[in-house]
Scaffold this motif. Structure first.
Motif, PDB file in Angstrom:
ATOM      1  N   THR A   1      15.670  -1.523 -19.487  1.00  0.00           N
ATOM      2  CA  THR A   1      16.150  -0.215 -19.006  1.00  0.00           C
ATOM      3  C   THR A   1      17.067  -0.407 -17.797  1.00  0.00           C
ATOM      4  N   VAL A   2      16.691  -1.301 -16.883  1.00  0.00           N
ATOM      5  CA  VAL A   2      17.480  -1.515 -15.660  1.00  0.00           C
ATOM      6  C   VAL A   2      18.878  -2.025 -16.010  1.00  0.00           C
ATOM      7  N   ASP A   3      18.949  -3.019 -16.878  1.00  0.00           N
ATOM      8  CA  ASP A   3      20.245  -3.634 -17.178  1.00  0.00           C
ATOM      9  C   ASP A   3      21.198  -2.719 -17.953  1.00  0.00           C
TER      10      ASP A   3
ATOM     11  N   ASP B   1      18.905  12.830 -10.645  1.00  0.00           N
ATOM     12  CA  ASP B   1      19.223  12.866 -12.061  1.00  0.00           C
ATOM     13  C   ASP B   1      18.018  12.286 -12.827  1.00  0.00           C
ATOM     14  N   PRO B   2      17.594  12.872 -13.961  1.00  0.00           N
ATOM     15  CA  PRO B   2      16.438  12.318 -14.701  1.00  0.00           C
ATOM     16  C   PRO B   2      16.610  10.844 -15.052  1.00  0.00           C
ATOM     17  N   ALA B   3      17.866  10.421 -15.324  1.00  0.00           N
ATOM     18  CA  ALA B   3      18.107   8.999 -15.647  1.00  0.00           C
ATOM     19  C   ALA B   3      17.809   8.108 -14.434  1.00  0.00           C
ATOM     20  N   THR B   4      18.074   8.639 -13.232  1.00  0.00           N
ATOM     21  CA  THR B   4      17.798   7.873 -12.008  1.00  0.00           C
ATOM     22  C   THR B   4      16.298   7.711 -11.808  1.00  0.00           C
ATOM     23  N   VAL B   5      15.549   8.802 -12.069  1.00  0.00           N
ATOM     24  CA  VAL B   5      14.083   8.740 -11.933  1.00  0.00           C
ATOM     25  C   VAL B   5      13.527   7.706 -12.911  1.00  0.00           C
ATOM     26  N   SER B   6      14.078   7.712 -14.112  1.00  0.00           N
ATOM     27  CA  SER B   6      13.641   6.745 -15.126  1.00  0.00           C
ATOM     28  C   SER B   6      13.968   5.315 -14.684  1.00  0.00           C
ATOM     29  N   LEU B   7      15.161   5.141 -14.086  1.00  0.00           N
ATOM     30  CA  LEU B   7      15.555   3.811 -13.592  1.00  0.00           C
ATOM     31  C   LEU B   7      14.624   3.350 -12.467  1.00  0.00           C
ATOM     32  N   LEU B   8      14.279   4.271 -11.566  1.00  0.00           N
ATOM     33  CA  LEU B   8      13.386   3.915 -10.454  1.00  0.00           C
ATOM     34  C   LEU B   8      12.030   3.435 -10.976  1.00  0.00           C
TER      35      LEU B   8
ATOM     36  N   GLY C   1       0.788  -1.231   0.000  1.00  0.00           N
ATOM     37  CA  GLY C   1       0.000   0.000   0.000  1.00  0.00           C
ATOM     38  C   GLY C   1       0.815   1.274   0.000  1.00  0.00           C
ATOM     39  N   TRP C   2       2.132   1.133  -0.144  1.00  0.00           N
ATOM     40  CA  TRP C   2       2.996   2.326  -0.160  1.00  0.00           C
ATOM     41  C   TRP C   2       3.655   2.490  -1.527  1.00  0.00           C
ATOM     42  N   ALA C   3       2.861   2.423  -2.585  1.00  0.00           N
ATOM     43  CA  ALA C   3       3.427   2.532  -3.940  1.00  0.00           C
ATOM     44  C   ALA C   3       3.994   3.930  -4.168  1.00  0.00           C
ATOM     45  N   PRO C   4       5.263   4.042  -4.523  1.00  0.00           N
ATOM     46  CA  PRO C   4       5.813   5.378  -4.776  1.00  0.00           C
ATOM     47  C   PRO C   4       5.436   5.854  -6.180  1.00  0.00           C
ATOM     48  N   SER C   5       5.435   7.150  -6.361  1.00  0.00           N
ATOM     49  CA  SER C   5       5.181   7.708  -7.692  1.00  0.00           C
ATOM     50  C   SER C   5       6.504   8.211  -8.254  1.00  0.00           C
ATOM     51  N   PHE C   6       6.842   7.755  -9.453  1.00  0.00           N
ATOM     52  CA  PHE C   6       8.091   8.214 -10.080  1.00  0.00           C
ATOM     53  C   PHE C   6       7.834   9.008 -11.367  1.00  0.00           C
ATOM     54  N   VAL C   7       6.553   9.291 -11.656  1.00  0.00           N
ATOM     55  CA  VAL C   7       6.240  10.075 -12.866  1.00  0.00           C
ATOM     56  C   VAL C   7       5.465  11.325 -12.442  1.00  0.00           C
ATOM     57  N   ASP C   8       4.213  11.133 -12.040  1.00  0.00           N
ATOM     58  CA  ASP C   8       3.390  12.281 -11.647  1.00  0.00           C
ATOM     59  C   ASP C   8       3.752  12.728 -10.224  1.00  0.00           C
ATOM     60  N   CYS C   9       3.469  14.012  -9.947  1.00  0.00           N
ATOM     61  CA  CYS C   9       3.763  14.540  -8.608  1.00  0.00           C
ATOM     62  C   CYS C   9       2.937  13.785  -7.565  1.00  0.00           C
ATOM     63  N   ALA C  10       3.592  13.318  -6.504  1.00  0.00           N
ATOM     64  CA  ALA C  10       2.923  12.520  -5.471  1.00  0.00           C
ATOM     65  C   ALA C  10       1.957  13.369  -4.638  1.00  0.00           C
ATOM     66  N   VAL C  11       2.086  14.709  -4.720  1.00  0.00           N
ATOM     67  CA  VAL C  11       1.222  15.577  -3.908  1.00  0.00           C
ATOM     68  C   VAL C  11       0.066  16.132  -4.749  1.00  0.00           C
ATOM     69  N   THR C  12       0.412  16.761  -5.883  1.00  0.00           N
ATOM     70  CA  THR C  12      -0.619  17.454  -6.677  1.00  0.00           C
ATOM     71  C   THR C  12      -1.145  16.606  -7.834  1.00  0.00           C
TER      72      THR C  12
ATOM     73  N   LEU D   1      26.241   5.086 -11.897  1.00  0.00           N
ATOM     74  CA  LEU D   1      25.873   6.277 -11.121  1.00  0.00           C
ATOM     75  C   LEU D   1      24.371   6.268 -10.819  1.00  0.00           C
ATOM     76  N   SER D   2      23.572   5.992 -11.847  1.00  0.00           N
ATOM     77  CA  SER D   2      22.108   5.951 -11.652  1.00  0.00           C
ATOM     78  C   SER D   2      21.723   4.827 -10.696  1.00  0.00           C
ATOM     79  N   ARG D   3      22.386   3.690 -10.840  1.00  0.00           N
ATOM     80  CA  ARG D   3      22.064   2.540  -9.969  1.00  0.00           C
ATOM     81  C   ARG D   3      22.356   2.868  -8.516  1.00  0.00           C
ATOM     82  N   ASN D   4      23.518   3.504  -8.281  1.00  0.00           N
ATOM     83  CA  ASN D   4      23.883   3.851  -6.903  1.00  0.00           C
ATOM     84  C   ASN D   4      22.898   4.852  -6.306  1.00  0.00           C
ATOM     85  N   GLN D   5      22.541   5.857  -7.131  1.00  0.00           N
ATOM     86  CA  GLN D   5      21.606   6.875  -6.652  1.00  0.00           C
ATOM     87  C   GLN D   5      20.230   6.236  -6.388  1.00  0.00           C
ATOM     88  N   ALA D   6      19.800   5.374  -7.290  1.00  0.00           N
ATOM     89  CA  ALA D   6      18.504   4.694  -7.123  1.00  0.00           C
ATOM     90  C   ALA D   6      18.499   3.831  -5.866  1.00  0.00           C
ATOM     91  N   SER D   7      19.619   3.139  -5.600  1.00  0.00           N
ATOM     92  CA  SER D   7      19.702   2.288  -4.399  1.00  0.00           C
ATOM     93  C   SER D   7      19.535   3.126  -3.134  1.00  0.00           C
TER      94      SER D   7
END
Lengths: 199, 242
Positions: free
Chosen positions: B204-206, B187-194, B146-157, B211-217
């Motif tokens: 996309t993940v592989d 980084d936009p690439a990190t958001v895309s990876l998430l 029940g805690w799905a994160p949002s990585f595209v649309d704004c989680a608030v608005t 850098l993106s992987r570390n930031q995503a982790s």
């Protein structure tokens, strides 16, 4: 609930590993009721063991001196080290009379879920012992369970050095057992670790 | 229902008495089960090897007063040996089972069970790196809970993305206008990876950069720790180099 000191004794015994409230009560009444039981001797031994016994500064085994009797023994081979998780594993291997080298007690196994990582074990001390080049073989004898296997994997990766042979205890079928009762994991290991029979 | 049977994945074990273990399992139908396996620490035990962590087994249990008792266990999938043969996989799998232990309860969740078994199988078969497999598992497991994160649309608005400010407390990425002071900018690439980790877009993940992987982790760890409230002990031991 018993009164005063009797309950205190039951509570203290109940804090020992593997002793539940019922067992604690049974032991307490055995101490109280059996005339032949030498309470003074038990108390002395308990105090003595806390005062005298320490961990060997070389291998981490229990010892009454700075170094244990195995590390002090000149007849033992100083070129082979057997790595174990706990001091009680040293006793188990010594009972086999097959190994004449030295030991290194890690003090546990890597278990991230319990918050135990490599830095919490005596791995750094092991690497220091290997530093002078005397040791030519390390036998990894961690428990044959998941944590033990993972610890062995970690050590194997760390111990890649020229002129150092690293081996792992074989695992497989227990002596005296029937093949049909072996579980598939153990039997699979036995197949993996099979050896050539020479005529 | 004194005697029942279920498929279960072993999450962890605790020593009990002389030769017994308390086994915590996540089952297909009965949720999380804590049961006693008698005599499994003896080398002669017939089912000790089947009740090691990361094993999937068909277990028969007897309902006890506080803990159930395991009477039989048949192995369905054995991932322990393959996982423990690689230290990175072992630490990642440990974090997975600890998460499953904390996130599930007695009610049961088939989705959580299938997700965990799938993740362990993927680790055992080395389908992807252990670090990204863990991150993907954590995001999906939290989503099921029940805690799905949002990585595209704004989680608030709900404003359509892409956005680059990430705030775990607000539930994902947020628009610049609502980002609190000090919010982490990704980084936009990190958001895309998430997003790819959450949806299972492994192509996309592989191909993502280190850098993106570390930031995503880092983002996944922060998000998980925030929602689970109690920290995951195994997360600090995960071998991210692998």
């Amino acid at each position: 609930m018993y009164e005063g000191i009797v309950q205190e004794l039951i509570d203290e015994l109940g804090r020992l590993p593997g002793i539940g409230p019922k067992s604690a009560q049974r032991i307490a009444f055995h101490i109280l009721q059996t005339e032949t039981f030498d309470v003074r001797r038990l108390a002395e031994v308990l105090l003595e063991v806390r005062e005298k016994v320490r961990f060997c500064t070389i291998c981490g085994n229990v010892s009454e001196q700075e170094t244990c009797s195995i590390c002090r023994d000149p007849r033992r081979s100083h070129t082979t080290i057997c790595v174990v998780e706990e001091a009680k594993d040293v006793v188990a291997i010594e009972r086999t009379r097959e190994f004449r080298g030295l030991y290194h007690v890690l003090g546990g196994a890597i278990s991230p879920i319990d918050g135990i990582g490599p830095d919490d074990l005596r791995i750094r001390e092991l690497m220091q012992r290997l530093g002078d080049g005397t040791v030519t073989e390390v036998i990894i004898a961690t428990d044959p369970n998941l944590e033990g296997e993972a610890t062995a994997t970690y050590l194997t990766r760390l111990l890649v050095q020229p002129n150092l042979r690293v081996s792992r205890l074989a695992s497989g079928l227990p002596v005296g057992g029937d093949l049909e009762y072996a579980d598939e994991v153990t039997l699979g290991r036995a197949f993996e670790g099979r050896r050539t029979v020479e005529a | 229902m004194p005697l029942y049977r279920d498929e279960a994945v072993v999450l962890r074990t605790h020593k009990l008495g002389e030769a017994d273990r308390i086994v915590t399992m996540l089952s297909r139908q009965h949720g999380k089960i804590r049961a006693v396996a008698k005599g499994v620490r003896r080398t002669a035990s017939k089912f000790g090897a089947r009740l090691e962590p990361f094993m999937v087994a068909d277990v028969q249990l007897y309902e006890g007063r506080s803990l159930d008792i395991i009477t039989q266990a048949e192995s369905l999938a054995s991932y322990g040996a393959d996982i423990s043969a690689d230290y990175g996989c072992y630490t990642a799998a440990s974090a997975m089972v600890e998460t499953a232990d904390k996130i599930t309860d007695d009610d049961g969740s088939l989705q959580q069970y299938l997700l965990l078994v799938g993740a362990l199988r993927s680790l055992a078969r080395r389908e992807h790196g252990p670090s990204v497999t863990l991150d993907s598992y954590l995001l999906r497991s939290l989503s099921i809970a029940g805690w799905a994160p949002s990585f595209v649309d704004c989680a608030v608005t709900g404003e359509p993305g892409p956005h680059t400010y990430f705030v775990p407390q607000l539930g994902g990425v947020v628009a610049d206008s609502v980002a609190p002071p000090g919010a982490a900018r990704l980084d936009p690439a990190t958001v895309s990876l998430l997003g790819a980790l959450l949806s299972g877009d492994w192509t996309t993940v592989d191909t993502a950069s280190d850098l993106s992987r570390n930031q995503a982790s880092g983002v996944v760890a922060a998000y998980t720790q925030f929602h689970l409230e109690r920290g995951l002990r195994s997360l600090q031991h995960v071998d991210r180099r692998a």
